[in-house]
Motif scaffolding. Structure first.
Motif, PDB file in Angstrom:
ATOM      1  N   ARG A 147       0.844  -1.189   0.000  1.00 51.41           N
ATOM      2  CA  ARG A 147       0.000   0.000   0.000  1.00 51.41           C
ATOM      3  C   ARG A 147       0.882   1.243   0.000  1.00 51.41           C
ATOM      4  O   ARG A 147       2.020   1.215   0.469  1.00 51.41           O
ATOM      5  CB  ARG A 147      -0.900   0.029   1.236  1.00 51.41           C
ATOM      6  CG  ARG A 147      -2.028  -0.995   1.211  1.00 51.41           C
ATOM      7  CD  ARG A 147      -2.894  -0.858   2.448  1.00 51.41           C
ATOM      8  NE  ARG A 147      -4.009  -1.788   2.442  1.00 51.41           N
ATOM      9  CZ  ARG A 147      -5.190  -1.540   1.910  1.00 51.41           C
ATOM     10  NH1 ARG A 147      -5.408  -0.376   1.320  1.00 51.41           N
ATOM     11  NH2 ARG A 147      -6.161  -2.430   1.955  1.00 51.41           N
ATOM     12  N   ASN A 148       0.323   2.349  -0.500  1.00 48.16           N
ATOM     13  CA  ASN A 148       1.064   3.602  -0.611  1.00 48.16           C
ATOM     14  C   ASN A 148       0.507   4.619   0.376  1.00 48.16           C
ATOM     15  O   ASN A 148      -0.646   5.038   0.261  1.00 48.16           O
ATOM     16  CB  ASN A 148       0.947   4.123  -2.046  1.00 48.16           C
ATOM     17  CG  ASN A 148       1.733   5.405  -2.268  1.00 48.16           C
ATOM     18  OD1 ASN A 148       2.526   5.823  -1.421  1.00 48.16           O
ATOM     19  ND2 ASN A 148       1.521   6.025  -3.419  1.00 48.16           N
ATOM     20  N   GLY A 149       1.327   5.029   1.340  1.00 46.66           N
ATOM     21  CA  GLY A 149       0.882   6.016   2.314  1.00 46.66           C
ATOM     22  C   GLY A 149       0.450   7.324   1.681  1.00 46.66           C
ATOM     23  O   GLY A 149      -0.473   7.988   2.170  1.00 46.66           O
ATOM     24  N   ALA A 150       1.085   7.715   0.577  1.00 50.25           N
ATOM     25  CA  ALA A 150       0.759   8.987  -0.060  1.00 50.25           C
ATOM     26  C   ALA A 150      -0.673   9.019  -0.571  1.00 50.25           C
ATOM     27  O   ALA A 150      -1.273  10.098  -0.687  1.00 50.25           O
ATOM     28  CB  ALA A 150       1.730   9.256  -1.211  1.00 50.25           C
ATOM     29  N   SER A 207      -5.947  -5.552  12.654  1.00 48.98           N
ATOM     30  CA  SER A 207      -4.583  -5.574  12.141  1.00 48.98           C
ATOM     31  C   SER A 207      -4.229  -4.167  11.667  1.00 48.98           C
ATOM     32  O   SER A 207      -5.070  -3.260  11.681  1.00 48.98           O
ATOM     33  CB  SER A 207      -4.444  -6.588  11.002  1.00 48.98           C
ATOM     34  OG  SER A 207      -5.372  -6.301   9.968  1.00 48.98           O
ATOM     35  N   ALA A 208      -2.977  -3.984  11.259  1.00 45.59           N
ATOM     36  CA  ALA A 208      -2.535  -2.650  10.851  1.00 45.59           C
ATOM     37  C   ALA A 208      -1.343  -2.756   9.917  1.00 45.59           C
ATOM     38  O   ALA A 208      -0.565  -3.720   9.971  1.00 45.59           O
ATOM     39  CB  ALA A 208      -2.174  -1.809  12.075  1.00 45.59           C
ATOM     40  N   TRP A 209      -1.205  -1.754   9.049  1.00 42.20           N
ATOM     41  CA  TRP A 209      -0.050  -1.622   8.171  1.00 42.20           C
ATOM     42  C   TRP A 209       0.598  -0.258   8.405  1.00 42.20           C
ATOM     43  O   TRP A 209      -0.090   0.754   8.583  1.00 42.20           O
ATOM     44  CB  TRP A 209      -0.457  -1.686   6.700  1.00 42.20           C
ATOM     45  CG  TRP A 209      -1.083  -2.955   6.244  1.00 42.20           C
ATOM     46  CD1 TRP A 209      -0.461  -4.105   5.852  1.00 42.20           C
ATOM     47  CD2 TRP A 209      -2.504  -3.196   6.092  1.00 42.20           C
ATOM     48  NE1 TRP A 209      -1.387  -5.036   5.474  1.00 42.20           N
ATOM     49  CE2 TRP A 209      -2.643  -4.518   5.619  1.00 42.20           C
ATOM     50  CE3 TRP A 209      -3.640  -2.436   6.327  1.00 42.20           C
ATOM     51  CZ2 TRP A 209      -3.883  -5.083   5.357  1.00 42.20           C
ATOM     52  CZ3 TRP A 209      -4.875  -2.995   6.085  1.00 42.20           C
ATOM     53  CH2 TRP A 209      -4.990  -4.303   5.598  1.00 42.20           C
ATOM     54  N   ARG A 210       1.911  -0.195   8.339  1.00 39.58           N
ATOM     55  CA  ARG A 210       2.624   1.066   8.368  1.00 39.58           C
ATOM     56  C   ARG A 210       2.311   1.834   7.085  1.00 39.58           C
ATOM     57  O   ARG A 210       2.295   1.255   5.989  1.00 39.58           O
ATOM     58  CB  ARG A 210       4.135   0.813   8.465  1.00 39.58           C
ATOM     59  CG  ARG A 210       5.020   2.050   8.336  1.00 39.58           C
ATOM     60  CD  ARG A 210       4.905   2.981   9.525  1.00 39.58           C
ATOM     61  NE  ARG A 210       5.761   4.144   9.356  1.00 39.58           N
ATOM     62  CZ  ARG A 210       6.984   4.253   9.888  1.00 39.58           C
ATOM     63  NH1 ARG A 210       7.482   3.253  10.620  1.00 39.58           N
ATOM     64  NH2 ARG A 210       7.695   5.340   9.707  1.00 39.58           N
ATOM     65  N   LEU A 211       2.029   3.106   7.213  1.00 44.61           N
ATOM     66  CA  LEU A 211       1.843   3.959   6.049  1.00 44.61           C
ATOM     67  C   LEU A 211       3.171   4.638   5.733  1.00 44.61           C
ATOM     68  O   LEU A 211       3.605   5.539   6.441  1.00 44.61           O
ATOM     69  CB  LEU A 211       0.748   5.000   6.299  1.00 44.61           C
ATOM     70  CG  LEU A 211      -0.682   4.444   6.328  1.00 44.61           C
ATOM     71  CD1 LEU A 211      -1.678   5.553   6.652  1.00 44.61           C
ATOM     72  CD2 LEU A 211      -1.051   3.779   5.001  1.00 44.61           C
ATOM     73  N   LEU A 212       3.817   4.165   4.680  1.00 37.24           N
ATOM     74  CA  LEU A 212       5.087   4.735   4.241  1.00 37.24           C
ATOM     75  C   LEU A 212       4.861   5.617   3.026  1.00 37.24           C
ATOM     76  O   LEU A 212       4.109   5.269   2.115  1.00 37.24           O
ATOM     77  CB  LEU A 212       6.067   3.616   3.864  1.00 37.24           C
ATOM     78  CG  LEU A 212       6.750   2.871   5.005  1.00 37.24           C
ATOM     79  CD1 LEU A 212       7.520   1.686   4.455  1.00 37.24           C
ATOM     80  CD2 LEU A 212       7.668   3.787   5.789  1.00 37.24           C
ATOM     81  N   ARG A 257      -1.181   1.804  -4.539  1.00 41.44           N
ATOM     82  CA  ARG A 257      -0.139   0.791  -4.351  1.00 41.44           C
ATOM     83  C   ARG A 257       1.221   1.390  -4.673  1.00 41.44           C
ATOM     84  O   ARG A 257       1.347   2.314  -5.490  1.00 41.44           O
ATOM     85  CB  ARG A 257      -0.379  -0.429  -5.245  1.00 41.44           C
ATOM     86  CG  ARG A 257      -1.733  -1.060  -5.148  1.00 41.44           C
ATOM     87  CD  ARG A 257      -2.072  -1.592  -3.782  1.00 41.44           C
ATOM     88  NE  ARG A 257      -1.272  -2.745  -3.382  1.00 41.44           N
ATOM     89  CZ  ARG A 257      -1.555  -3.483  -2.305  1.00 41.44           C
ATOM     90  NH1 ARG A 257      -2.587  -3.175  -1.539  1.00 41.44           N
ATOM     91  NH2 ARG A 257      -0.789  -4.510  -1.975  1.00 41.44           N
ATOM     92  N   LEU A 258       2.241   0.856  -4.025  1.00 39.97           N
ATOM     93  CA  LEU A 258       3.611   1.317  -4.223  1.00 39.97           C
ATOM     94  C   LEU A 258       4.484   0.105  -4.530  1.00 39.97           C
ATOM     95  O   LEU A 258       4.360  -0.940  -3.882  1.00 39.97           O
ATOM     96  CB  LEU A 258       4.110   2.023  -2.957  1.00 39.97           C
ATOM     97  CG  LEU A 258       5.345   2.916  -3.061  1.00 39.97           C
ATOM     98  CD1 LEU A 258       5.101   4.053  -4.059  1.00 39.97           C
ATOM     99  CD2 LEU A 258       5.692   3.487  -1.691  1.00 39.97           C
ATOM    100  N   HIS A 259       5.347   0.252  -5.527  1.00 37.81           N
ATOM    101  CA  HIS A 259       6.203  -0.840  -5.988  1.00 37.81           C
ATOM    102  C   HIS A 259       7.642  -0.351  -5.995  1.00 37.81           C
ATOM    103  O   HIS A 259       7.919   0.746  -6.497  1.00 37.81           O
ATOM    104  CB  HIS A 259       5.809  -1.281  -7.401  1.00 37.81           C
ATOM    105  CG  HIS A 259       4.328  -1.470  -7.580  1.00 37.81           C
ATOM    106  ND1 HIS A 259       3.465  -0.395  -7.779  1.00 37.81           N
ATOM    107  CD2 HIS A 259       3.556  -2.581  -7.554  1.00 37.81           C
ATOM    108  CE1 HIS A 259       2.227  -0.854  -7.878  1.00 37.81           C
ATOM    109  NE2 HIS A 259       2.258  -2.177  -7.748  1.00 37.81           N
ATOM    110  N   VAL A 260       8.540  -1.140  -5.452  1.00 38.19           N
ATOM    111  CA  VAL A 260       9.936  -0.715  -5.364  1.00 38.19           C
ATOM    112  C   VAL A 260      10.848  -1.852  -5.777  1.00 38.19           C
ATOM    113  O   VAL A 260      10.613  -3.022  -5.454  1.00 38.19           O
ATOM    114  CB  VAL A 260      10.288  -0.227  -3.933  1.00 38.19           C
ATOM    115  CG1 VAL A 260      10.122  -1.332  -2.910  1.00 38.19           C
ATOM    116  CG2 VAL A 260      11.686   0.351  -3.880  1.00 38.19           C
ATOM    117  N   VAL A 261      11.872  -1.499  -6.539  1.00 38.64           N
ATOM    118  CA  VAL A 261      12.969  -2.404  -6.824  1.00 38.64           C
ATOM    119  C   VAL A 261      14.226  -1.660  -6.400  1.00 38.64           C
ATOM    120  O   VAL A 261      14.490  -0.541  -6.859  1.00 38.64           O
ATOM    121  CB  VAL A 261      13.051  -2.773  -8.322  1.00 38.64           C
ATOM    122  CG1 VAL A 261      14.254  -3.695  -8.573  1.00 38.64           C
ATOM    123  CG2 VAL A 261      11.768  -3.422  -8.796  1.00 38.64           C
TER     124      VAL A 261
END
Length: 267
Positions: A147-150, A207-212, A257-261
């Motif tokens: 997920r994407n915090g922005a 439950s919870a997710w960090r928002l980055l 959504r956020l995707h990182v390589v």
């Protein structure tokens, strides 16, 4: 009847991996194919660790693509299901907050479906990334999808209404009602989900997710010795429209959504 809580009932989907695969089907192995595409485009070596591998579907796809795969998860139920239903990879118990497979054990690490965001604190996130850097060979890849915090800056579409899903498993009808809200002080997206079925009493799970945020993620990665090669909001395995083979990453970081390589630096 008051619903039971997590502490009393565990996690319905984690404790019942077959139910998880019914609730979140991926017959085309889209997440695994997307991960393999990232690894191939950036020339990753064959040794891959799938962190938060869950039921093993993606790990097994990477194995079938010719890679030597280890799947790691905290849930013994998930690992048992993976071993019996998605053989090929080696499946091991590990905690994302800190793990040690020895130095230079893998050429690439994959972390899909927001598993990275179970690192709620800065210390947990640093521990995760430091463990990744230690486990990777020099120049190894980290591929993550989350997920994407922005997305939640000024947007409330996912927060305004309950989400209801219904499906049938083993002859029983299941219904989940999910509510999300942002805990701004903790920088967490918190979820409350109530399960009802004709097979068991109601169950409430939290439950919870960090928002980055994108630039924040860049900073954490740089501090822990990674160079970001790609950071974008799609297309990906959980975006709309979804990723399809041959598509290249976009240039924006505004979607949900956020995707990182990222590559482990050799200096």
């Amino acid at each position: 009847m008051s619903p039971r809580t997590n502490a009393e009932a565990g996690n319905l989907l984690t404790d019942n991996p077959a139910l998880y695969e019914v609730r979140f089907p991926d017959p085309d192995r889209l997440a695994g194919r997307w991960a393999e595409d990232c690894l191939s485009r950036h020339g990753a070596g064959p040794r891959v660790l799938d962190l938060g591998c869950g039921t093993g579907r993606d790990a097994a796809h990477l194995h079938r693509a010719g890679r030597t795969v280890t799947g790691a998860d905290l849930s013994e139920s998930m690992l048992a299901h993976a071993r019996s239903h998605h053989p090929g990879p080696v499946y091991v118990h590990a905690d994302l907050h800190g793990f040690d497979f020895g130095p230079d054990a893998f050429d690439a690490l994959v972390c899909l479906d927001s598993a990275l965001l179970y690192c709620h604190t800065n210390a947990q996130l640093d521990g995760f990334l430091a463990s990744c850097r230690r486990a990777l060979a020099p120049g190894g890849l980290l591929v993550a999808e989350m997920r994407n915090g922005a997305y939640f800056l000024g947007r409330t579409e996912l927060l305004d209404t309950e989400t209801v899903n219904s499906f049938t498993w083993q002859g029983a009808d299941y219904r989940s009602t999910t509510t999300l809200y942002v805990d701004r002080a903790a920088q967490l997206l918190r979820r409350t989900r109530v399960w009802t079925s004709d097979a068991s009493p109601p169950v409430e799970e939290r439950s919870a997710w960090r928002l980055l945020f994108p630039q924040e993620l860049r900073h954490f990665l740089a501090v822990q010795g990674f160079e970001v090669l790609e950071l974008h909001d799609g297309p990906g395995p959980r975006t709309e429209p979804m990723w399809s083979r041959g598509e290249f990453p976009g240039a924006t970081t505004d979607g949900d959504r956020l995707h990182v390589v990222a590559r482990s630096r050799t200096d």
